[in-house]
Design a protein around this motif. Structure first.
Motif, PDB file in Angstrom:
ATOM      1  N   VAL A   1       7.321  -5.018 -19.975  1.00 55.42           N
ATOM      2  CA  VAL A   1       6.299  -3.749 -19.697  1.00 55.42           C
ATOM      3  C   VAL A   1       5.068  -3.250 -18.495  1.00 55.42           C
ATOM      4  N   VAL A   2       4.312  -3.656 -18.655  1.00 55.54           N
ATOM      5  CA  VAL A   2       3.610  -4.907 -17.853  1.00 55.54           C
ATOM      6  C   VAL A   2       4.598  -4.443 -15.738  1.00 55.54           C
ATOM      7  N   THR A   3       5.569  -5.396 -15.870  1.00 56.77           N
ATOM      8  CA  THR A   3       5.628  -5.707 -15.177  1.00 56.77           C
ATOM      9  C   THR A   3       6.630  -4.639 -14.355  1.00 56.77           C
ATOM     10  N   MET A   4       7.362  -4.110 -15.279  1.00 55.29           N
ATOM     11  CA  MET A   4       8.263  -2.762 -15.315  1.00 55.29           C
ATOM     12  C   MET A   4       7.073  -1.858 -14.614  1.00 55.29           C
ATOM     13  N   PHE A   5       5.702  -1.414 -14.445  1.00 52.85           N
ATOM     14  CA  PHE A   5       4.758  -0.467 -14.328  1.00 52.85           C
ATOM     15  C   PHE A   5       4.164  -0.640 -12.692  1.00 52.85           C
ATOM     16  N   TYR A   6       4.497  -2.533 -12.366  1.00 50.47           N
ATOM     17  CA  TYR A   6       4.217  -2.778 -11.762  1.00 50.47           C
ATOM     18  C   TYR A   6       5.140  -2.759 -10.470  1.00 50.47           C
ATOM     19  N   LEU A   7       6.528  -2.846 -11.128  1.00 51.93           N
ATOM     20  CA  LEU A   7       8.042  -2.862  -9.899  1.00 51.93           C
ATOM     21  C   LEU A   7       8.215  -1.453 -10.283  1.00 51.93           C
ATOM     22  N   LEU A   8       8.120  -0.238 -10.349  1.00 52.81           N
ATOM     23  CA  LEU A   8       8.563   0.912 -10.501  1.00 52.81           C
ATOM     24  C   LEU A   8       7.077   1.584  -9.646  1.00 52.81           C
ATOM     25  N   SER A   9       6.258   0.778  -9.401  1.00 51.24           N
ATOM     26  CA  SER A   9       5.117   1.738  -8.855  1.00 51.24           C
ATOM     27  C   SER A   9       5.182   1.057  -7.022  1.00 51.24           C
ATOM     28  N   TRP A  10       5.783  -0.439  -7.114  1.00 52.72           N
ATOM     29  CA  TRP A  10       5.865  -0.987  -5.439  1.00 52.72           C
ATOM     30  C   TRP A  10       6.854  -0.225  -5.317  1.00 52.72           C
ATOM     31  N   LEU A  11       8.128   0.011  -5.817  1.00 53.03           N
ATOM     32  CA  LEU A  11       8.996   0.369  -5.339  1.00 53.03           C
ATOM     33  C   LEU A  11       9.333   2.003  -5.359  1.00 53.03           C
ATOM     34  N   ASP A  12       9.271   2.875  -5.760  1.00 49.63           N
ATOM     35  CA  ASP A  12       7.846   4.525  -5.445  1.00 49.63           C
ATOM     36  C   ASP A  12       6.913   4.839  -3.928  1.00 49.63           C
ATOM     37  N   ARG A  13       6.474   3.372  -3.944  1.00 49.11           N
ATOM     38  CA  ARG A  13       5.766   3.645  -2.603  1.00 49.11           C
ATOM     39  C   ARG A  13       6.499   3.446  -1.962  1.00 49.11           C
ATOM     40  N   THR A  14       7.075   2.074  -1.412  1.00 51.49           N
ATOM     41  CA  THR A  14       7.224   1.559  -0.695  1.00 51.49           C
ATOM     42  C   THR A  14       8.770   2.037   0.073  1.00 51.49           C
ATOM     43  N   ASN A  15       9.404   2.791  -1.112  1.00 56.87           N
ATOM     44  CA  ASN A  15      11.111   3.431  -0.785  1.00 56.87           C
ATOM     45  C   ASN A  15      11.082   4.275   0.335  1.00 56.87           C
ATOM     46  N   LEU A  16       9.520   4.636   1.270  1.00 61.38           N
ATOM     47  CA  LEU A  16       9.771   5.553   2.171  1.00 61.38           C
ATOM     48  C   LEU A  16      10.340   4.018   3.207  1.00 61.38           C
ATOM     49  N   GLY A  17      10.122   3.448   3.424  1.00 61.47           N
ATOM     50  CA  GLY A  17      11.035   2.624   4.625  1.00 61.47           C
ATOM     51  C   GLY A  17      12.625   2.635   4.504  1.00 61.47           C
ATOM     52  N   ASN A  18      12.849   2.278   3.214  1.00 60.09           N
ATOM     53  CA  ASN A  18      13.980   2.443   3.103  1.00 60.09           C
ATOM     54  C   ASN A  18      14.591   4.200   3.839  1.00 60.09           C
ATOM     55  N   ALA A  19      13.871   5.003   2.517  1.00 57.36           N
ATOM     56  CA  ALA A  19      14.252   6.440   3.381  1.00 57.36           C
ATOM     57  C   ALA A  19      14.331   6.545   4.709  1.00 57.36           C
ATOM     58  N   ARG A  20      13.606   6.513   5.525  1.00 55.38           N
ATOM     59  CA  ARG A  20      13.377   6.084   7.033  1.00 55.38           C
ATOM     60  C   ARG A  20      15.071   5.523   7.473  1.00 55.38           C
ATOM     61  N   VAL A  21      15.056   3.916   7.259  1.00 58.91           N
ATOM     62  CA  VAL A  21      16.244   3.285   8.199  1.00 58.91           C
ATOM     63  C   VAL A  21      17.236   4.726   7.485  1.00 58.91           C
TER      64      VAL A  21
END
Length: 497
Positions: A49-69
């Motif tokens: 559960v904790v792992t999924m929390f941080y995975l989603l946190s990092w994913l939703d914060r850094t996906n701006l880089g993928n959206a930029r590409v």
């Protein structure tokens, strides 16, 4: 007659001694059984559960880089400076919310606060997919940072409620390394989601936000029902297992001997900022944050600068993060096994130093891409070591919560610098000035870690001298990590006088 009584007395004493030995052996056997089962139960029920929390946190914060590409910057008519500003706007409320959130975590209850934050930032991530203007994107990034700010220090603090200090880093590593998985999955997901380009009138970059945001909302709602408040509230533990966890944490010094020791106090908050180790690690955390976020936000742009197409770029980001996942967990197992958190961090600095040197000195596409395995892997394996180092060496609860939140704020201040360092102050595709800066930061970070190790070594020598002349009962209450019986540094243990 007296001789007979003496004989019976002797036999009685021997019987009692034998009974005591038998009881102790029984207790020891029970503890051995619990030792084998209870941590596995926690690992199976808490860590995913904790792992999924941080995975989603990092994913939703850094996906701006993928959206930029995928075309975000072009569609919203953003300059490089405006893109950097969109990243910076995320960090300002993120930093401001970390300390209040961590201080409220135990009061509100992590089982309520953490799922609420997760669900709400999932809503904001989804809304990023329907923005039409640069101003709308800035608004979403602001609220995303506000809601995500308490997650990282909160998760580290939450795990310290369940695990003794000698077991903490390998568990922190599991969820920390999920940021590596998020970096890898982000590229894979973006590659798959790009195929939705034009569906329902939304471009590819919008679907990245919508799909990932909706999943976050769903998991946030589910987590209300599966996240326990504390070991005492864990439905999957028996009564004896709950008692064993709590008693182990108290003996280890991870929690106070009663609720009063861990109750909130502004005096404890102030004491945190008088700890030399907090200020030594302040430098380390800032440098670490700058490197982590520079690579986290800009690795898609760095890879694309090597000459790959947008789709190939998304796939090529998977490799360095996959390697980082493996390295992070192996390094953390070693750190917990051999009690060498500081040395693991120095190793990570060396990896970064070599990787940045390769990126600066070569013109081969293979070497340039290969250098990312060292820099991304190196800096990611330092993060759980640093988090465990702080959690293990600051006590009691309020002091620990304050230190974790404060140093996380410092990390994200480094993140603010990273948004400009590669965003507009250094030119693609080689990012020469940024790479030189990050190389210098890696070296200084290693030196600061060595200084922290030296400080702990000096403190432990002083504490050893005090323990030889003072028993624990003679110390003042509430000393926490300043107690002579609280051992600081790589080899972390609680010594009973």
């Amino acid at each position: 007659m007296e001789k007979e009584l003496s004989k019976h007395s002797h036999l009685s004493t021997e019987f009692e001694k034998s009974a005591d030995d038998s009881t102790r052996d029984s207790i020891r056997d029970d503890h051995a059984v619990l030792e084998k089962t209870v941590w596995w139960k926690l690992d199976l029920c808490i860590l995913p559960v904790v792992t999924m929390f941080y995975l989603l946190s990092w994913l939703d914060r850094t996906n701006l880089g993928n959206a930029r590409v995928a075309g975000l910057q072009k569609d919203l008519h953003m300059t490089d400076t405006q893109y950097s500003m969109a990243l910076t706007v995320t960090f300002i409320p993120y930093i401001a919310s970390e300390l209040p959130s961590n201080l409220l975590l135990k009061v509100v209850g992590p089982n309520l606060l953490l799922p609420t934050l997760l669900t709400l930032w999932g809503v904001v991530t989804t809304l990023q997919g329907i923005v039409k203007t640069y101003g709308g994107l800035l608004a979403c990034r602001f609220f995303l940072g506000l809601l995500e700010g308490g997650v990282l220090p909160g998760l580290v603090l939450y795990l310290s409620f369940f695990y003794p200090r000698s077991r903490l880093q390998s568990r922190i590593s599991v969820f920390f390394s999920s940021s590596s998985l998020a970096g890898a999955f982000s590229g894979l997901l973006a590659t798959a989601i790009v195929g939705l380009n034009g569906k329902s009138g939304h471009p590819a970059w919008a679907w990245i936000f919508i799909c990932e945001g909706l999943f976050t909302v769903g998991f946030g709602i589910v987590s209300y029902f599966i996240l326990p408040r504390s070991p005492a509230h864990a439905r999957f533990l028996s009564a004896s297992e709950k008692d064993y966890v709590v008693s182990t944490l108290r003996e280890d010094g991870a929690i106070g001997k009663d609720n009063k020791a861990d109750s909130f106090s502004w005096a404890e908050v102030r004491k945190t900022f008088k700890l030399p180790q907090v200020w030594l690690l302040c430098c380390v955390y800032f440098l670490n944050g700058t490197i982590v976020y520079s690579l986290g936000y800009f690795i898609p742009s760095i890879v694309q600068g090597l000459g790959y197409s947008p789709t190939r770029t998304q796939l090529m980001t998977v490799g360095p993060y996959g390697a980082a996942f493996v390295l992070t967990n192996v390094a953390s197992i070693i750190a917990d096994r051999y009690h060498c958190r500081g040395f693991v961090t120095i190793f990570s600095c060396l990896c970064c130093e070599i990787g940045f040197a390769m990126f600066l000195g070569s013109h081969s596409k293979a070497v340039l891409y290969g250098s990312l395995f060292l820099t991304v892997g190196g800096i990611n394996c330092s993060s759980p070591a640093l988090a465990a180092w702080v959690a293990n060496n600051v006590s009691p609860h309020v002091r620990r919560a304050t230190a974790l939140a404060f140093l996380s704020m410092v990390t994200n201040s480094g993140g603010v610098l990273s948004t400009w360092l590669l965003g507009s102050l250094s030119k693609a595709p080689r990012y020469t000035s940024a790479t030189i800066t990050l190389s210098v930061f890696s070296a200084v970070m290693g030196i600061a870690v060595a200084a922290t190790l030296w400080y702990f070594w000096v403190q432990n020598k002083k504490k050893k001298a005090i323990r030889e002349t003072t028993v624990k009962a003679d110390e003042f209450e509430g000393l926490g990590d300043r107690s002579a019986c609280f051992f600081n540094g790589n080899h972390v243990r609680y010594i009973e006088s």
